[in-house]
Design an enzyme around this catalytic site. Sequence first.
Site, short mmCIF file in Angstrom:
data_model
loop_
_atom_site.label_atom_id
_atom_site.label_comp_id
_atom_site.label_asym_id
_atom_site.label_seq_id
_atom_site.Cartn_x
_atom_site.Cartn_y
_atom_site.Cartn_z
N GLY A 59 0.82 -1.21 -0.03
CA GLY A 59 -0.10 0.03 -0.10
C GLY A 59 0.80 1.27 0.06
CB ALA A 60 4.16 2.45 1.17
N GLY A 61 3.02 1.77 -2.32
CA GLY A 61 3.41 1.62 -3.58
C GLY A 61 2.85 2.44 -4.50
CG PHE A 62 1.86 3.62 -9.20
CD1 PHE A 62 1.34 5.12 -9.22
CD2 PHE A 62 1.70 2.84 -10.47
CE1 PHE A 62 0.56 5.49 -10.36
CE2 PHE A 62 1.00 3.37 -11.58
CZ PHE A 62 0.52 4.72 -11.37
CB ILE A 63 -1.30 0.23 -8.11
CG1 ILE A 63 -0.91 0.29 -9.35
CG2 ILE A 63 -3.00 -0.14 -8.09
CD1 ILE A 63 -0.77 -0.84 -10.45
N GLY A 64 -0.91 0.43 -4.80
CA GLY A 64 -1.52 0.10 -3.60
C GLY A 64 -1.86 1.70 -2.65
CB THR A 78 0.79 -7.66 -14.63
OG1 THR A 78 1.34 -6.94 -15.91
CG2 THR A 78 1.64 -8.79 -14.28
CE LYS A 119 1.90 -9.62 -9.99
NZ LYS A 119 1.69 -9.17 -8.63
CE1 TYR A 123 5.86 -7.43 -12.06
CE2 TYR A 123 5.27 -7.12 -14.37
CZ TYR A 123 4.89 -7.08 -12.91
OH TYR A 123 3.76 -6.69 -12.62
N1 LIG Z 1 2.38 -0.57 -12.37
C1 LIG Z 1 1.45 -1.47 -13.44
O1 LIG Z 1 1.28 -0.89 -14.29
C2 LIG Z 1 0.71 -2.58 -12.88
C3 LIG Z 1 -0.13 -3.08 -13.85
C4 LIG Z 1 -0.68 -4.36 -13.50
C5 LIG Z 1 -0.47 -4.93 -12.33
N2 LIG Z 1 0.44 -4.42 -11.48
C6 LIG Z 1 0.72 -5.08 -10.12
O2 LIG Z 1 -0.02 -4.39 -9.18
C7 LIG Z 1 0.84 -4.50 -7.98
C8 LIG Z 1 1.18 -2.96 -7.48
O3 LIG Z 1 2.01 -2.42 -8.59
P1 LIG Z 1 2.77 -1.11 -8.59
O4 LIG Z 1 2.96 -0.49 -9.56
O5 LIG Z 1 2.18 0.04 -7.37
O6 LIG Z 1 4.27 -1.32 -7.65
P2 LIG Z 1 5.21 -0.44 -7.00
O7 LIG Z 1 6.59 -1.17 -7.21
O8 LIG Z 1 5.09 0.77 -7.04
O9 LIG Z 1 4.80 -0.95 -5.39
C9 LIG Z 1 5.15 -2.20 -4.85
C10 LIG Z 1 4.81 -1.88 -3.38
O10 LIG Z 1 5.26 -3.29 -2.67
C11 LIG Z 1 6.12 -3.12 -1.61
N3 LIG Z 1 6.80 -4.38 -1.53
C12 LIG Z 1 7.81 -4.74 -2.45
N4 LIG Z 1 8.48 -6.16 -1.88
C13 LIG Z 1 7.48 -6.32 -0.54
C14 LIG Z 1 7.68 -7.29 0.23
N5 LIG Z 1 8.42 -8.47 0.22
N6 LIG Z 1 6.69 -7.20 1.39
C15 LIG Z 1 5.96 -6.23 1.72
N7 LIG Z 1 5.77 -5.25 0.85
C16 LIG Z 1 6.80 -5.09 -0.47
C17 LIG Z 1 6.87 -1.90 -2.18
O11 LIG Z 1 7.69 -1.44 -0.77
C18 LIG Z 1 6.04 -0.98 -2.72
O12 LIG Z 1 5.53 -0.08 -1.83
C19 LIG Z 1 1.88 -5.35 -8.25
O13 LIG Z 1 1.45 -6.67 -7.83
C20 LIG Z 1 2.00 -5.44 -9.81
O14 LIG Z 1 2.50 -6.53 -10.35
C21 LIG Z 1 1.10 -3.47 -11.64
#
Ligand SMILES: NC(=O)c1ccc[n+]([C@@H]2O[C@H](COP(=O)([O-])OP(=O)(O)OC[C@H]3O[C@@H](n4cnc5c(N)ncnc54)[C@H](O)[C@@H]3O)[C@@H](O)[C@H]2O)c1
Length: 353
Positions: free
Chosen positions: A8-13, A133, A164, A160
Amino acid sequence: MRVIVTGGAGFIGSALVRHLVLVQGYDVLTIDALTYAGNMASLKEVEGKPNHSFLHADIRDAEAMAKAVNTFKPDRIMHLAAESHVDRSITGAADFILTNVVGTFTLLEAARHYWNGLEAEAKAAFRFLHVSTDEVYGSLDHDPEALFLETTPYDPSSPYSASKAASDHLAKAWHRTYGMPIVVSNCSNNYGPYHFPEKLIPLTILNALEGKELPVYGAGENIRDWLFVEDHARALDLIIATGRLGETYNVGGRNERKNIDVVRRICQVLDRLRPADEPRENLIRFVTDRPGHDARYAIDATKLENELGWKALENFDTGIEKTVQWYLDNEWWWGPLRDGYSGERLGLLEKSA
Ligand SMILES: NC(=O)c1ccc[n+]([C@@H]2O[C@H](COP(=O)([O-])OP(=O)(O)OC[C@H]3O[C@@H](n4cnc5c(N)ncnc54)[C@H](O)[C@@H]3O)[C@@H](O)[C@H]2O)c1
């Protein structure tokens, strides 16, 4: 409604957490290991809200995950924590296997033991959403009209997407074998606010803003199907609430664009919003392509639209305008990231570990 969001501290989260906490008013526990991609600043809008709490923990840590679910007692778990950058996975795949595959397994097990111990009513209502994804489907190279369906065979190209794909199979197996109430979503490329500036769109915006070169892989002909991140967050909330158990839902905005057209569009929007001495398109440089670069991704989101009634609210033009404006207005967020991140090109084979 009590919801755990991993990653949840990531982009989509973080977009999802903002939606659940601020729009829905749910009680949310964010779990995040705060890797380079995790950023507490992305959660600033929910900071101090009584219905949000944060746990700094790693999904690979079985004890921490068991404690988190048993203490917070969620109605829903939405699993987004992952290593997410294709170029990084080419340079070093280990973290992708450990977090995306082993971490997902560890979280599934913690969730399963918790779910098994619930009273009948809570057990029937519990949901686990595994967020994935469209890259698991491989590349739509040969037919310009073809779209990814939920039935498209898996054919991942990068470390990657392979990691997934593995985690998707684990989630489906935990449903079939243990009867866990799991739904899987597979989404196309996201863009929007709070996107780490190693990915194409934020990197292009910030390089263009600073008058730096704009690297475009290969001839820029690769096609991605872009979805505004807030549309994705709404979709995830809807899928976990109303999706059929054991099913996959594809999420996409019907906004296919060649990479070169994405970069040109960003230059045009920036030239208008923040005029420069010369057109920023002059900064475009074609660089060595990514190994195994998938040619085209495109999602058919009909199942999600027809069955669950979801619709993207942004098209690429409105979404990119909002995104560029957000980066112009929020240097407080990206400034420190730019200072701490070299922007080094990753994912070229000669440099791989
Ligand atoms: N960005 C895209 O375009 C996209 C598209 C489709 C699906 N997704 C999926 O959506 C999800 C989120 O993607 P995003 O772009 O927000 O990714 P991101 O890299 O911005 O965020 C990932 C988050 O996960 C955390 N993280 C990583 N390893 C961890 C661990 N071992 N334990 C706990 N936290 C951990 C990171 O600190 C970060 O906050 C992912 O599962 C990704 O595969 C992303």
